[in-house]
Write a protein that holds these residues in place. Sequence first.
Motif, PDB file in Angstrom:
ATOM      1  N   PRO A 120      12.216  10.304  23.679  1.00 23.59           N
ATOM      2  CA  PRO A 120      10.631   9.598  24.071  1.00 23.59           C
ATOM      3  C   PRO A 120      10.693   9.579  22.687  1.00 23.59           C
ATOM      4  N   LEU A 121      10.166   7.864  22.186  1.00 26.28           N
ATOM      5  CA  LEU A 121       9.007   7.475  21.134  1.00 26.28           C
ATOM      6  C   LEU A 121       7.731   7.779  21.005  1.00 26.28           C
ATOM      7  N   THR A 122       7.953   9.064  20.333  1.00 20.22           N
ATOM      8  CA  THR A 122       6.181   9.619  20.326  1.00 20.22           C
ATOM      9  C   THR A 122       5.665   9.327  18.761  1.00 20.22           C
ATOM     10  N   ALA A 123       4.251   9.825  18.504  1.00 17.19           N
ATOM     11  CA  ALA A 123       3.264  10.124  17.571  1.00 17.19           C
ATOM     12  C   ALA A 123       4.143  10.244  17.011  1.00 17.19           C
ATOM     13  N   ASP A 124       4.867  11.234  16.993  1.00 16.19           N
ATOM     14  CA  ASP A 124       5.708  11.834  15.968  1.00 16.19           C
ATOM     15  C   ASP A 124       6.411  11.462  14.929  1.00 16.19           C
ATOM     16  N   ASP A 125       7.407  10.415  16.156  1.00  9.89           N
ATOM     17  CA  ASP A 125       7.657   9.144  14.976  1.00  9.89           C
ATOM     18  C   ASP A 125       7.596   8.302  14.419  1.00  9.89           C
ATOM     19  N   VAL A 126       6.062   8.112  14.899  1.00 12.82           N
ATOM     20  CA  VAL A 126       5.511   6.745  13.910  1.00 12.82           C
ATOM     21  C   VAL A 126       5.028   8.010  12.887  1.00 12.82           C
ATOM     22  N   ILE A 127       4.524   8.979  12.855  1.00 15.10           N
ATOM     23  CA  ILE A 127       4.102   9.344  11.425  1.00 15.10           C
ATOM     24  C   ILE A 127       5.237   9.780  10.476  1.00 15.10           C
ATOM     25  N   PHE A 128       5.876  10.141  10.756  1.00 14.12           N
ATOM     26  CA  PHE A 128       7.203  10.429  10.334  1.00 14.12           C
ATOM     27  C   PHE A 128       7.829   8.900   9.761  1.00 14.12           C
ATOM     28  N   VAL A 164     -11.451   0.587   1.501  1.00 17.79           N
ATOM     29  CA  VAL A 164     -11.255  -0.808   2.433  1.00 17.79           C
ATOM     30  C   VAL A 164     -10.447  -1.477   1.736  1.00 17.79           C
ATOM     31  N   SER A 165      -9.685  -1.917   3.218  1.00 16.92           N
ATOM     32  CA  SER A 165      -8.818  -2.706   2.775  1.00 16.92           C
ATOM     33  C   SER A 165      -7.992  -3.745   3.630  1.00 16.92           C
ATOM     34  N   VAL A 166      -8.195  -4.870   3.846  1.00 17.62           N
ATOM     35  CA  VAL A 166      -7.919  -5.902   4.774  1.00 17.62           C
ATOM     36  C   VAL A 166      -6.701  -6.198   4.882  1.00 17.62           C
ATOM     37  N   SER A 167      -5.601  -6.054   4.215  1.00 15.68           N
ATOM     38  CA  SER A 167      -4.859  -5.606   4.754  1.00 15.68           C
ATOM     39  C   SER A 167      -3.835  -4.758   5.418  1.00 15.68           C
ATOM     40  N   THR A 168      -4.994  -4.107   5.208  1.00 13.47           N
ATOM     41  CA  THR A 168      -4.106  -3.057   6.558  1.00 13.47           C
ATOM     42  C   THR A 168      -3.963  -3.356   7.541  1.00 13.47           C
ATOM     43  N   PHE A 169      -4.249  -3.926   8.428  1.00  9.29           N
ATOM     44  CA  PHE A 169      -3.561  -3.716   9.607  1.00  9.29           C
ATOM     45  C   PHE A 169      -2.226  -4.501   9.928  1.00  9.29           C
ATOM     46  N   GLU A 170      -1.968  -5.742   8.902  1.00 11.72           N
ATOM     47  CA  GLU A 170      -0.406  -6.391   8.725  1.00 11.72           C
ATOM     48  C   GLU A 170       0.448  -5.414   8.059  1.00 11.72           C
ATOM     49  N   LEU A 171      -0.335  -5.240   7.075  1.00 15.58           N
ATOM     50  CA  LEU A 171       1.229  -4.410   5.957  1.00 15.58           C
ATOM     51  C   LEU A 171       1.562  -3.033   7.617  1.00 15.58           C
ATOM     52  N   LEU A 172       0.574  -1.712   8.271  1.00 10.23           N
ATOM     53  CA  LEU A 172       1.365  -0.948   8.656  1.00 10.23           C
ATOM     54  C   LEU A 172       2.096  -1.832  10.112  1.00 10.23           C
ATOM     55  N   THR A 173       2.054  -2.416  10.267  1.00  7.24           N
ATOM     56  CA  THR A 173       3.141  -3.260  10.822  1.00  7.24           C
ATOM     57  C   THR A 173       4.576  -3.505   9.940  1.00  7.24           C
ATOM     58  N   ALA A 174       4.151  -4.531   9.278  1.00  2.00           N
ATOM     59  CA  ALA A 174       5.019  -4.964   8.503  1.00  2.00           C
ATOM     60  C   ALA A 174       6.129  -4.685   7.550  1.00  2.00           C
ATOM     61  N   GLU A 175       5.876  -3.136   7.354  1.00  2.00           N
ATOM     62  CA  GLU A 175       6.086  -2.360   6.521  1.00  2.00           C
ATOM     63  C   GLU A 175       7.390  -1.142   7.357  1.00  2.00           C
ATOM     64  N   MET A 176       6.767  -1.059   8.651  1.00  2.00           N
ATOM     65  CA  MET A 176       7.394  -0.288   9.431  1.00  2.00           C
ATOM     66  C   MET A 176       8.411  -0.400  10.147  1.00  2.00           C
ATOM     67  N   SER A 177       9.494  -0.883  10.462  1.00  2.00           N
ATOM     68  CA  SER A 177      10.150  -0.776  11.830  1.00  2.00           C
ATOM     69  C   SER A 177      10.182   1.140  11.804  1.00  2.00           C
ATOM     70  N   ILE A 178       9.627   1.520  13.635  1.00  2.00           N
ATOM     71  CA  ILE A 178       9.497   2.344  13.545  1.00  2.00           C
ATOM     72  C   ILE A 178      11.178   3.251  14.215  1.00  2.00           C
ATOM     73  N   VAL A 179      11.093   5.007  13.137  1.00  2.00           N
ATOM     74  CA  VAL A 179      12.982   5.068  13.161  1.00  2.00           C
ATOM     75  C   VAL A 179      12.939   6.536  14.339  1.00  2.00           C
ATOM     76  N   PRO A 180      13.592   6.836  14.765  1.00  2.00           N
ATOM     77  CA  PRO A 180      13.684   8.606  15.550  1.00  2.00           C
ATOM     78  C   PRO A 180      13.864   9.722  14.619  1.00  2.00           C
ATOM     79  N   LYS A 181      12.801   9.937  14.694  1.00  2.00           N
ATOM     80  CA  LYS A 181      12.862  11.280  13.392  1.00  2.00           C
ATOM     81  C   LYS A 181      13.999  12.129  14.182  1.00  2.00           C
ATOM     82  N   HIS A 182      14.431  12.727  15.224  1.00  3.24           N
ATOM     83  CA  HIS A 182      15.217  13.568  15.443  1.00  3.24           C
ATOM     84  C   HIS A 182      16.538  13.348  15.156  1.00  3.24           C
ATOM     85  N   ILE A 183      17.177  11.937  14.645  1.00  3.55           N
ATOM     86  CA  ILE A 183      17.766  11.073  14.274  1.00  3.55           C
ATOM     87  C   ILE A 183      18.143  11.051  12.925  1.00  3.55           C
ATOM     88  N   PHE A 184      16.591  11.050  11.362  1.00  3.06           N
ATOM     89  CA  PHE A 184      17.342  11.005  10.215  1.00  3.06           C
ATOM     90  C   PHE A 184      15.927  12.142   9.596  1.00  3.06           C
TER      91      PHE A 184
END
Length: 521
Positions: A120-128, A164-184
């Motif tokens: 399963p891909l969960t919130a734990d992977d996002v935070i990791f 306040v950070s206007v660019s946060t919405f874009e940055l939170l996806t531009a900087e992150m391809s979600i990776v599997p916590k159980h692997i890394f």
Amino acid sequence: MKMKRIGILCLIAVLLLTACGKTEAPSGTQEPAKTEKPAENTNPVLTYSLQGDTGNTLNPLTADDRYGLMTCHLLYSKLYYINPDGSVDYILAESMEPSEDGLQYTLKLKENLKWSDGQPLTADDVIFTYQKVNENNQNLYIDGKPIEAEKVDERTVIFKLPAVSVSTFELLTAEMSIVPKHIFESRNNFDINMLEEKIVGSGAYVLDEYKTGQYLKFSKNPNYVGGEPLIETIVFKIIEKNDTASLALQNGEVDVWVGLPDLLAPFENNDAFKINHYSEGRVSYLRLNPAMDSMKDKNYREGLLYALNRSEIMQAAYSDDSFYKLCYSFLPPSNSFYTEDVQKWDQNLDKAKELTANGPKNLKICYIDEDPVQTNQALVIQKELKDIGIQLELTGVNQAAYMKAAYDKENKDYDIYLGGYVMGVDPEIFSTLFVSTKDNWIAYNNKEIDALFAKGNATLDQAERTKIYNEVQKMVSEEAIFYPFGENRRTLVTSSRLEGIEDAKLVPIYTFGDWAKLKLK
């Protein structure tokens, strides 16, 4: 980071346009005849002609060259994707909602997400993933402080901003391809040896095989969130020479090729092929290396820029001005914050000679030799500097060597670099090029520029933001280190057997937004 950018005599005569607008064929070669129909291809494999090798090692958190990013795009998914027009395609995320005060974002993942290995891909992977990105750089910091990521449940994460950070919405996806916590989580780094390791991801495809310098082969991921891909197998075939790739497309050996204006004749008005032109918002540029003693004198740097003619440089690179638009800022002309009210460094040879008179007369330029656009640009720049008495040594290197040198801020092997980048929509995304506390790819160290970027990101009023980013663009230009050439169009030539391009969407860097929606006749 995702980074695009970029006017010639005897030595480069073969690169010049003839009166009819075509490139002269090099001695000993023959321009291919226009084919009415390619060899019939019933192969259920989609083959994409890739101009360079990714290299054996892949790191989904630090990949920043086009080929590595394309590979990561097939293997990993982002939370959502922001299109150049500002619209949003949600991928792993079901929603991402800001609070009224702009200090909090609530992420809700889609139901029943899985990794390619079935876990399963969960919130734990996002935070990791978020935490590991922060360990690598401060691109997601605000006012020197990290955003807090708090798990609510298996599908929900709250991101709390320190300001306040206007660019946060874009940055939170531009900087992150979600990776599997159980692997890394048990590993010291995120480097993956593609010759030896099985890659676990959440993208539309999984990697089956990699042959150094030859190809990458992918099969569809049965757990892909976007539904089962319509093509069973994707192959990235590495063909470094464009004329060879063009012939491969004509012969039915490949289905997709990023073409150059001079090589499009066999495909024009030909029902066997489709030609797609689109903008990536890519900026092509030259930058002077501030680590070099030769570049310490601002007057000398100004003299070098006055020697250049961006129109000549882009004409040599793209042959036809319908394939590019000149630009004068680090933002592409397609960006709503772009301004031309900057120091343009229009060519002035008298000024150039005067300002460089007491400086070095021998310089070295670094560029990617397998890229004909950069090669042509380097030849023009060499000629233009020769006109003011400076000898420029051309040092073309492969993609890997270029990345190693260009992003080493202490490197003193080269005086000048050519480059290009594709960034994003919000102007704050471009801060990673110049801000000293971030990636700082252009190797700046100007506290005023740092402060202006921070101020723009903290300002909600659009008119005030425009004023701030106009000032940033002026200051960057006046530093006389960064010299943009223009924004170029990208030309994608495909076999007519490839369908679904409109559904997959043509996007910057990755070519297709969702490869799962492509299909073959």
